[in-house]
Design a protein around this motif. Structure first.
Motif, PDB file in Angstrom:
ATOM      1  N   HIS A   4       0.877  -1.198   0.039  1.00  0.00           N
ATOM      2  CA  HIS A   4       0.089   0.081  -0.002  1.00  0.00           C
ATOM      3  C   HIS A   4       0.916   1.339  -0.096  1.00  0.00           C
ATOM      4  N   PRO A 106     -13.306   5.325   6.997  1.00  0.00           N
ATOM      5  CA  PRO A 106     -12.151   5.221   6.095  1.00  0.00           C
ATOM      6  C   PRO A 106     -10.695   4.577   6.711  1.00  0.00           C
ATOM      7  N   ARG A 110      -8.801   1.215   5.410  1.00  0.00           N
ATOM      8  CA  ARG A 110      -7.205   1.555   4.879  1.00  0.00           C
ATOM      9  C   ARG A 110      -6.455   0.476   5.965  1.00  0.00           C
ATOM     10  N   TRP A 113      -7.371  -3.075   4.836  1.00  0.00           N
ATOM     11  CA  TRP A 113      -6.761  -3.292   3.482  1.00  0.00           C
ATOM     12  C   TRP A 113      -5.101  -3.637   3.739  1.00  0.00           C
ATOM     13  N   VAL A 221       2.836   0.470  -3.473  1.00  0.00           N
ATOM     14  CA  VAL A 221       3.094   1.074  -4.691  1.00  0.00           C
ATOM     15  C   VAL A 221       3.273   2.757  -4.446  1.00  0.00           C
ATOM     16  N   HIS A 261     -10.916   4.335  -2.513  1.00  0.00           N
ATOM     17  CA  HIS A 261     -10.860   5.659  -2.484  1.00  0.00           C
ATOM     18  C   HIS A 261     -11.950   6.409  -2.779  1.00  0.00           C
ATOM     19  N   GLY A 264     -12.863   8.645   2.654  1.00  0.00           N
ATOM     20  CA  GLY A 264     -11.712   8.912   3.262  1.00  0.00           C
ATOM     21  C   GLY A 264     -10.797  10.025   2.446  1.00  0.00           C
ATOM     22  N   LYS A 265      -9.734  10.379   3.010  1.00  0.00           N
ATOM     23  CA  LYS A 265      -8.771  11.285   2.493  1.00  0.00           C
ATOM     24  C   LYS A 265      -7.170  11.067   2.584  1.00  0.00           C
ATOM     25  N   HIS A 267      -3.744  12.515   4.039  1.00  0.00           N
ATOM     26  CA  HIS A 267      -3.161  13.572   5.127  1.00  0.00           C
ATOM     27  C   HIS A 267      -1.899  13.959   4.978  1.00  0.00           C
ATOM     28  N   SER A 307       0.496  10.402   4.857  1.00  0.00           N
ATOM     29  CA  SER A 307       1.599   9.980   3.755  1.00  0.00           C
ATOM     30  C   SER A 307       2.065  11.249   3.065  1.00  0.00           C
ATOM     31  N   PHE A 379      -4.502  10.726  -7.039  1.00  0.00           N
ATOM     32  CA  PHE A 379      -2.949  10.400  -7.184  1.00  0.00           C
ATOM     33  C   PHE A 379      -2.610  10.087  -8.545  1.00  0.00           C
TER      34      PHE A 379
HETATM   35  C1  HEM Z   1      -5.893   6.396   1.574  1.00  0.00           C
HETATM   36  C2  HEM Z   1      -2.328   5.138  -1.565  1.00  0.00           C
HETATM   37  C3  HEM Z   1      -5.153   1.330  -2.985  1.00  0.00           C
HETATM   38  C4  HEM Z   1      -8.193   2.602   0.799  1.00  0.00           C
HETATM   39  C5  HEM Z   1      -4.687   6.282   0.715  1.00  0.00           C
HETATM   40  C6  HEM Z   1      -3.508   7.249   1.087  1.00  0.00           C
HETATM   41  C7  HEM Z   1      -2.502   6.845   0.005  1.00  0.00           C
HETATM   42  C8  HEM Z   1      -3.035   5.785  -0.404  1.00  0.00           C
HETATM   43  C9  HEM Z   1      -1.185   7.361  -0.118  1.00  0.00           C
HETATM   44  C10 HEM Z   1      -3.429   8.372   2.135  1.00  0.00           C
HETATM   45  C11 HEM Z   1      -3.032   8.012   3.413  1.00  0.00           C
HETATM   46  C12 HEM Z   1      -3.117   9.143   4.252  1.00  0.00           C
HETATM   47  O1  HEM Z   1      -2.216  10.231   3.980  1.00  0.00           O
HETATM   48  O2  HEM Z   1      -3.818   9.323   5.435  1.00  0.00           O
HETATM   49  C13 HEM Z   1      -3.040   4.083  -2.284  1.00  0.00           C
HETATM   50  C14 HEM Z   1      -2.241   3.336  -3.510  1.00  0.00           C
HETATM   51  C15 HEM Z   1      -2.976   2.121  -3.712  1.00  0.00           C
HETATM   52  C16 HEM Z   1      -4.145   2.408  -2.943  1.00  0.00           C
HETATM   53  C17 HEM Z   1      -0.956   3.774  -4.046  1.00  0.00           C
HETATM   54  C18 HEM Z   1      -2.922   1.286  -4.859  1.00  0.00           C
HETATM   55  C19 HEM Z   1      -2.341   1.576  -6.047  1.00  0.00           C
HETATM   56  C20 HEM Z   1      -6.081   1.217  -1.925  1.00  0.00           C
HETATM   57  C21 HEM Z   1      -6.879   0.019  -1.723  1.00  0.00           C
HETATM   58  C22 HEM Z   1      -8.026   0.429  -0.725  1.00  0.00           C
HETATM   59  C23 HEM Z   1      -7.668   1.590  -0.486  1.00  0.00           C
HETATM   60  C24 HEM Z   1      -7.143  -1.350  -2.829  1.00  0.00           C
HETATM   61  C25 HEM Z   1      -9.139  -0.253  -0.196  1.00  0.00           C
HETATM   62  C26 HEM Z   1      -9.531  -1.576  -0.646  1.00  0.00           C
HETATM   63  C27 HEM Z   1      -7.802   3.788   1.287  1.00  0.00           C
HETATM   64  C28 HEM Z   1      -8.731   4.537   1.945  1.00  0.00           C
HETATM   65  C29 HEM Z   1      -7.828   5.520   2.309  1.00  0.00           C
HETATM   66  C30 HEM Z   1      -6.682   5.515   1.606  1.00  0.00           C
HETATM   67  C31 HEM Z   1     -10.195   4.064   2.645  1.00  0.00           C
HETATM   68  C32 HEM Z   1      -8.397   6.838   3.024  1.00  0.00           C
HETATM   69  C33 HEM Z   1      -7.826   6.571   4.530  1.00  0.00           C
HETATM   70  C34 HEM Z   1      -8.251   7.594   5.424  1.00  0.00           C
HETATM   71  O3  HEM Z   1      -9.447   8.416   5.212  1.00  0.00           O
HETATM   72  O4  HEM Z   1      -7.540   7.886   6.694  1.00  0.00           O
HETATM   73  N1  HEM Z   1      -4.290   5.333  -0.232  1.00  0.00           N
HETATM   74  N2  HEM Z   1      -3.846   3.305  -2.030  1.00  0.00           N
HETATM   75  N3  HEM Z   1      -6.425   2.131  -0.975  1.00  0.00           N
HETATM   76  N4  HEM Z   1      -6.751   4.294   0.793  1.00  0.00           N
HETATM   77 FE1  HEM Z   1      -5.371   3.799  -0.581  1.00  0.00          FE
END
Ligand code: HEM
Length: 749
Positions: A4, A106, A110, A113, A221, A261, A264-265, A267, A307, A379
């Motif tokens: 992730h 969210p 995450r 996941w 990734v 995505h 959530g958001k 940060h 992140s 992104f």
């Molecule tokens: C948030 C990257 C795939 C669910 C994020 C964040 C990054 C990221 C950098 C921000 C984290 C933060 O700053 O708090 C990626 C990348 C992915 C990927 C590069 C694949 C290429 C996924 C998958 C899921 C997912 C497959 C769920 C099945 C989430 C959720 C958030 C999030 C729910 C929001 C978290 C929050 O609100 O605190 N992701 N993600 N992501 N990701 Fe991903």
């Protein structure tokens, strides 16, 4: 391991691996056996069951006894109360760590996941930025009746259910309980060869890293693009490589990323390098395993830094909708930087104007101040879902048919959380999947009476007759049993003898299984099976082929021991069922389970110069200890169970007799070993008798000091009985590894 954007902070904190100070530094080439002796019983409190321990709380001697013990504790839990407890925890914002949008959902998605069924609360996984502490009061309340792994994943489900529907009326998503926690860091999670976190020595833009088993950068990734370069098309390739390693196809990958995505958001209020302190494992003692102390502003809420990217994808990030795809396709996107300096994308002014101007933009509501809103973000990895040739049309389809997207998301989410759970019989509790899913390698339920001990005696007699008529040989029967059961992997509970897939494609054609001699064994055993089942029409008793092949091994070993002048009884427990060819995902079996090497059969079709490492890997997947591994090799060699019937490593003058000769030869200083010209084999000249041939896998048993000590114990004069006992017990263990059906777990309330 799960990949992730967790470590994808713009921060480039250097985490230099502590310089080791062990014997391994002095002899780095020594075969590493630690994989076989991890998560020792002594590492866990006595009331917490051990996943591979043979005798837990007096339950049966199955390696899965801990699972059975967990199942009975879980059965006492009121699961609707548990789900409500989780819902309350997710929707009750704690001022110590205020919830974005008043909902920790969210964050939990995450976290789930990241964990995705392989979560361990130990380094390095606990050093990934996700806060499971929100769930601690629930873990504390339910104790050992609920593992951390189940709790974290269930929280992901409750989060999704509550944001996709109205809590109270929403149907629970499929969920299978049954994950047992580890108490010591796993040695089998290969994190890559970097020495520093976020070091990226694996990018060659011209080709995806095909042999690499981890993510493309230390466990992730990169959301900004490969190596921080915002190259959308290359980023799609990285996503594909990484998600394929998790067993996900293109549609599943799109559904997962887009679905995730939608909530959530990100940060990135400010530069992590300046404001964020060490992770839990690296934090000072007074941080009490919390880590990432943020000195920017309040250090939480709007000032949160995770992140380093910043912003949300959809208008209402605590609700399910199709906003992710509508934003993705509606706007043209231009590069910008988060306040922390990370590359991300926002709609261009021109495309905002073309879509009705700023007032019509589906702005993302602020996470902590509902009077404010922000432009949606993407992104580089999100844009890959629009611009990649394969992902693009899938995304368009999901955009146009939200129902299909919702279904694909729920299915891919379920697969993500359960792909290492093994067959359906291992899913505990009332929310288990109600469909037969091919990726779970389905095994049909048994709707007939299984064989009695009299029947077993009868069938064994018939198999022995077939041996005496030369329809099946002892080595071939041993090999067929081994080929069938040894596909098992403790890491995701796939493989094993149950299902009888050894008679189906692709297994029956795998070169390691000697297809021609295997076909003879299959024919001989099937003839006995069919004849028996026909005569049992009145009693309703049947024997499966899966059972027959295991029984064949029992007969062969008992007969080989008899020829050595010993009487042994190899335990046999009937009850395996036969899957059909339609229930078998040929491509996935080939990709994941096909042996490229198997030291137990002296089979090596790999290019690895040190096949002994593959031996340790397979022994680990079979949950074998080093002594169990050695005793099996020693026994199987003298039984002549080599692939291709080769004589490599058959260090005895009386093959087919179950003796300790292999160990005696390995420990015999009068045998001089010299490498042969092929580079893989060795010739052993003896004072008397024809020279032996052996592989590196054979010789490592005598050259590695730990393994040699074990071999010496089996080579000594008083070892015959212990050898026979230990061989039979290790053999039976392998045959029983996938017998989760015997546990009959209570299905919970
Ligand atoms: C948030 C990257 C795939 C669910 C994020 C964040 C990054 C990221 C950098 C921000 C984290 C933060 O700053 O708090 C990626 C990348 C992915 C990927 C590069 C694949 C290429 C996924 C998958 C899921 C997912 C497959 C769920 C099945 C989430 C959720 C958030 C999030 C729910 C929001 C978290 C929050 O609100 O605190 N992701 N993600 N992501 N990701 Fe991903």
């Amino acid at each position: 391991p799960v990949i992730h954007g967790a470590g994808a902070s713009v921060s480039d904190r250097k985490r230099v691996a502590e310089k080791p100070k062990t014997v391994r530094d002095w002899w780095p080439e020594t075969l590493d056996l630690r994989l076989l002796h991890q998560d020792p019983i002594s590492a866990r409190p006595s009331h917490v069951p051990h996943p591979h321990s043979a005798t837990v709380e007096g339950s049966s001697s199955l390696p899965a006894a801990a699972y059975a013990s967990y199942a009975s504790r879980l059965s006492l839990v009121d699961l609707s109360e548990l789900r409500n407890d989780i819902y309350e925890a997710l929707t009750t914002s704690n001022p110590a760590w205020p919830a974005d949008y008043g909902h920790y959902g969210p964050l939990m998605i995450r976290l789930a996941w990241h964990a995705a069924g392989t979560y361990r609360v130990l380094a390095p996984l606990n050093s990934w930025p996700a806060r499971r502490y929100i769930l601690w009061p629930i873990k504390q309340k339910y104790g050992q009746a609920l593992s951390w792994a189940d709790l974290i994943l269930l929280a992901g489900n409750v989060a999704i259910e509550s944001m996709m529907g109205d809590w109270g009326t929403v149907e629970p998503l499929w969920f299978g309980f049954g994950r047992v926690d580890a108490f010591a860091p796993e040695e089998d999670v290969y994190w890559g060869h970097e020495h520093e976190w976020l070091e990226d020595s694996r990018h060659d833009k011209s080709k995806p890293a095909a042999d690499d088993v981890t993510g493309l950068e230390h466990g992730l990734v990169n959301p900004q693009g490969p190596g921080g370069d915002p190259d959308i098309i290359q980023s799609a390739k990285d996503i594909r490589t990484t998600f394929a390693r998790m067993g996900m196809g293109d549609s599943e990958t799109v559904a997962l990323i887009a679905g995730g995505h939608t909530f959530g958001k990100a940060h990135g209020a400010a530069d992590p390098d300046t404001y964020v302190a060490a992770d839990p494992e690296g934090a000072p003692i007074e941080a009490m395993n919390i880590g990432w102390k943020n000195s920017f502003g309040s250090g939480k809420g709007k000032d949160t830094i995770t992140s380093g990217l910043e912003g949300g994808w959809t208008k209402d990030p605590a609700k399910w909708d199709n906003g992710y795809f509508s934003n993705l396709f509606k706007y043209d996107w231009e590069q910008t930087k988060s306040p922390a300096g990370a590359i991300q994308w926002v709609p261009t002014e021109a495309s905002i104007a073309a879509n009705g101007g700023m007032s019509a933009v589906s702005n993302v509501v602020d996470a902590h101040d509902s009077s404010k809103s922000h432009l949606p973000i993407m992104f580089t990895t999100d844009l890959a879902l629009r611009f990649d040739d394969v992902y693009g049309p899938i995304s368009k389809r999901f955009h146009d048919s939200p129902g299909e997207f919702e279904d694909a998301w729920k299915r891919a989410w379920h697969k993500l959380l359960h792909r290492d759970m093994g067959p359906k019989s291992r899913h505990l509790g009332p929310y288990s999947v109600t469909e037969e899913l091919i990726w779970m390698d389905p095994i049909p339920p048994i709707d007939y009476a299984t064989v009695s001990s009299n029947d077993v005696r009868f069938l064994k007699g018939k198999i022995l007759d077939a041996v005496n008529r030369a329809e099946a040989s002892i080595p071939d029967l041993v090999k067929a049993s081994w080929a069938s059961a040894s596909t098992y992997r403790c890491t995701d509970h796939r493989g094993g003898a149950n299902g009888g897939r050894i008679r189906l494609e692709p297994q029956r054609s795998w070169p390691a299984n000697d297809p021609a001699s295997l076909a003879k064994v299959i024919a001989a055993l099937e003839a006995i099976q069919l004849q028996f089942n026909k005569t049992q029409a009145a009693t309703g008793t049947q024997v499966s082929f899966a059972d027959m092949v295991v029984l064949g091994g029992c007969v062969a070993i008992e007969e080989a021991a008899r020829r050595a002048g010993h009487t042994v009884r190899v335990p046999f427990v009937a009850g395996r069922a036969d899957s059909s060819q339609q229930q078998t995902d040929v491509a996935s079996f080939d990709a994941a389970l096909k042996p490229r090497m198997d030291g137990f059969r002296n089979y090596d079709a790999s290019s690895d110069a040190r096949p002994e490492r593959g031996l340790i890997d397979r022994a680990h997947l079979l949950t074998l200890t080093a002594p169990e591994m050695c005793v099996l090799i020693g026994g199987m060699r003298v039984l002549g169970a080599n692939a291709d019937n080769s004589s490599v490593g058959v260090l005895t003058d009386r093959p087919g007799v179950l003796s300790t000769d292999f160990f005696a030869s390995i420990c015999d200083d009068n045998i001089t070993w010299t490498p042969m010209s092929c580079g893989k084999l060795f010739q052993g000249s003896r004072p008397a008798g024809k020279p032996f041939t052996a592989s590196r896998v054979d010789l490592v048993l005598g050259s590695n000091s730990q393994l040699r000590a074990i071999c010496e114990s089996y080579a000594s004069a008083d070892s015959t009985e212990p050898f026979l006992r230990d061989f039979v017990s290790a053999w039976s263990k392998v045959m029983m590894l996938d017998r989760f059906d015997l546990l009959q777990p209570n299905q919970g309330k």
